[in-house]
Enzyme design. Structure first.
Site, PDB file in Angstrom:
ATOM      1  N   ARG A  48       0.818  -1.222   0.000  1.00  0.00           N
ATOM      2  CA  ARG A  48       0.000   0.000   0.000  1.00  0.00           C
ATOM      3  C   ARG A  48       0.854   1.277   0.000  1.00  0.00           C
ATOM      4  O   ARG A  48       0.374   2.338   0.379  1.00  0.00           O
ATOM      5  CB  ARG A  48      -0.993   0.018   1.169  1.00  0.00           C
ATOM      6  CG  ARG A  48      -2.031  -1.089   1.097  1.00  0.00           C
ATOM      7  CD  ARG A  48      -3.097  -0.925   2.172  1.00  0.00           C
ATOM      8  NE  ARG A  48      -4.113  -1.945   2.046  1.00  0.00           N
ATOM      9  CZ  ARG A  48      -4.075  -3.116   2.669  1.00  0.00           C
ATOM     10  NH1 ARG A  48      -3.051  -3.406   3.455  1.00  0.00           N
ATOM     11  NH2 ARG A  48      -5.040  -3.992   2.513  1.00  0.00           N
ATOM     12  N   GLU A  52       6.424  18.322 -24.744  1.00  0.00           N
ATOM     13  CA  GLU A  52       5.906  18.646 -23.416  1.00  0.00           C
ATOM     14  C   GLU A  52       6.447  19.981 -22.916  1.00  0.00           C
ATOM     15  O   GLU A  52       5.769  20.700 -22.184  1.00  0.00           O
ATOM     16  CB  GLU A  52       6.264  17.527 -22.426  1.00  0.00           C
ATOM     17  CG  GLU A  52       5.409  16.279 -22.539  1.00  0.00           C
ATOM     18  CD  GLU A  52       4.001  16.470 -21.977  1.00  0.00           C
ATOM     19  OE1 GLU A  52       3.740  17.509 -21.343  1.00  0.00           O
ATOM     20  OE2 GLU A  52       3.161  15.570 -22.168  1.00  0.00           O
TER      21      GLU A  52
END
Length: 540
Positions: free
Chosen positions: A292, A356
């Site tokens: 997690r 970008e």
């Protein structure tokens, strides 16, 4: 403008501030000054004698006044006495110095080496009595302050004075963009030669094992990262993934999860992602999902990854249904954009990163567009073998810094892309469809370039901008060697994929468009004929 020191060096007694400072000054051909020597000149006696006659408070007052004067008037390398940064007024002066673009270097030596040097040197009133015990006590008090006041932290364990000086020079020449916000853990993006040398500092002392996730083409740079990690005392698991988008799949992620499980990786361990944008996306996704969430650091090796994928906390993988549809928002502990990595970058991969960069100029920082225009020919002719040390290196470093700053602005207030951050997707609605239909044979920056032209055409058709701005998109991007048209798919297929775009709301399309350079707006559910006509215009 008042001349300012190139760097101020602080650290414990015996850290080598004077010796290393002199080496730095010599290498940079700058003057050097030592605060303790200057104080002795001013008061007309040695510091131990001044301590005995007037006491420490009087000495600190003289010291603080002299440091304040030098910070205003001295242009060179300036080393401070060991206790100088403990004085509140000096701390304030150093913070102000940093705010004006200065570097305060904390020279962090091995305690044993520093204590030996301090004892050999003598003449240190703060070490009277049991010198080693006194040094350790002072270190415990001073280390947190030094870490807080410095904006450059240099470990010198095992380095010669010349080696330490070279490390200082590398680090003070780097640029740093701080990413912070209410919803995220703050972190820095460090840009410049030798940025990867900060890897151990950024990871910290908590992790035991490091999963070094990288692609085969960047082996030279992964070898360097591995050596740094092992020198830092970490156990390193070397994990090689496929290059580019084939590395961003659930199959690859699952293989890494299995390996982490077999090798006993816990929540206290960490991940380092090294490579292009796809590699850092995958590494971040693995870090976000393992136990997690574990600590991770990105070391981008392409221009695209440096300005986009490695920063911002977007992690993800691709699926057959679309790009980045599975992922997580999870911020790194740091991003190290080492300019040395660009030496091995092919010209075409460098140029795609400019897509970008230009995007950030269009949506927020017009100065980026000015720099791109001014240096278009040099950028288009990029050659990694001659890049370092050339005038182009400073241009690229500034473009990276500015582009990352634009991204940091949007990310800091909107980590999970609920509003402002969506503006970073200028050109991406069509770009992701192109990538999908081309089976990722088109590189992301190239697709974004075409996507921006499409968005400009759509904005013109809906009355947001004039034809001159559409033409400017084409002329600038073309001058950089980027594509401005695409003819590889049917409109109906493109439309279906644009409806799956993350910005879409229900069955309504949602685009990011300009209404002027530096200002973007959402365009919700535009007329269907405008959506199709804009597509027709980028096919030409």
């Amino acid at each position: 403008m008042t001349a300012r020191p190139h760097a101020v060096i602080i650290g414990m007694m015996g850290a080598g501030k004077t010796r290393v400072g002199k080496e730095v000054a010599h290498m940079l051909r700058l003057p050097f000054a030592d605060a303790d020597v200057e104080i002795e000149h001013e008061v007309g006696m040695k510091i131990p004698a001044y301590f005995d006659k007037h006491g420490e408070p009087a000495f600190r007052e003289v010291e603080a006044d002299l440091i304040a004067d030098f910070l205003e008037d001295f242009d060179g390398i300036f080393s401070l006495g060991g206790g100088a940064p403990m004085t509140p007024s000096t701390q304030e002066a150093l913070v102000d110095y940093i705010a004006q673009g200065g570097c305060v270097v904390y020279l962090d030596a091995d305690p044993k080496e520093a204590m030996e040097r301090a004892n050999r040197g003598g003449g240190r009133p703060m070490l009277n009595g049991d010198a080693n015990a006194r040094w350790k006590k002072l270190f415990k008090e001073r280390d947190p302050v030094f870490r807080n006041v410095a904006n450059v932290h240099v470990h010198t364990r095992g380095l010669t004075p010349q080696g330490a000086a070279k490390k200082v020079i590398d680090m003070v020449s780097q640029r740093t963009v701080h990413v912070d916000g209410a919803a995220i853990e703050p972190y820095d993006v460090v840009i410049g030669e030798g940025a990867m040398n900060r890897l151990v500092d950024v990871l910290g002392s908590k992790p035991v094992r490091i999963a070094l996730i990288h692609t085969q083409p960047v082996q030279r740079h992964s070898d360097r990262a591995r050596a740094l990690l092992r020198q830092g005392g970490y156990e390193v698991s070397d994990i090689v993934i496929p290059d580019a988008e084939p590395g961003k799949t659930i199959t690859v992620a699952n293989r890494i999860w299995e390996r982490l499980g077999n090798e006993g990786f816990t929540r206290s361990d960490a991940v380092v992602g090294l490579g292009g944008g796809a590699a850092t996306d995958l590494a971040g996704f693995v870090a976000a999902t393992w136990m997690r969430g574990v600590r991770y650091v990105n070391c981008p090796t392409s221009l695209l990854a440096m300005v986009d994928a490695s920063t911002g906390g977007k992690t993800g993988i691709n699926t057959p249904q679309g790009k980045n549809l599975v992922g997580s928002f999870y911020t790194p502990a740091g991003v190290l954009a080492d300019m040395n990595a660009l030496v091995t970058l092919p010209n075409d991969i460098f140029i795609e990163g400019l897509g970008e960069v230009a995007k950030s100029g269009f949506i927020r920082d017009p100065e980026i567009l000015t720099i791109l225009e001014r240096h278009a020919a040099q950028l288009r002719a990029f050659d990694g073998s001659t890049f370092l040390g050339s005038p182009l290196e400073d241009v690229v470093a500034e473009l990276i810094e500015r582009t990352v700053t634009v991204k940091a602005y949007h990310v800091s207030s909107d980590l999970k892309e609920k509003g402002l951050r969506e503006f970073l997707n200028y050109g991406h609605t069509l770009a992701h469809a192109i990538e999908q239909l081309e089976h990722f044979r088109w590189r992301h920056g190239n697709a974004v370039a075409v996507g921006m032209v499409y968005a400009a055409e759509l904005a013109h058709l809906t009355g947001h901008i004039d034809q001159d701005l559409v033409d400017y998109h084409r002329s600038l991007l073309t001058s950089l060697g980027l594509p401005t048209s695409w003819n590889g798919g049917l409109f109906d297929d493109v439309l279906a994929l644009m409806h799956r775009d993350k910005k879409a709301r229900g069955n309504e399309l949602r685009f990011v468009v300009l209404d002027s350079i530096g200002h973007v707006v959402h365009l919700d559910n535009p007329p269907a004929d405008a959506v199709e006509e804009a597509f027709r215009r980028i096919q030409q």
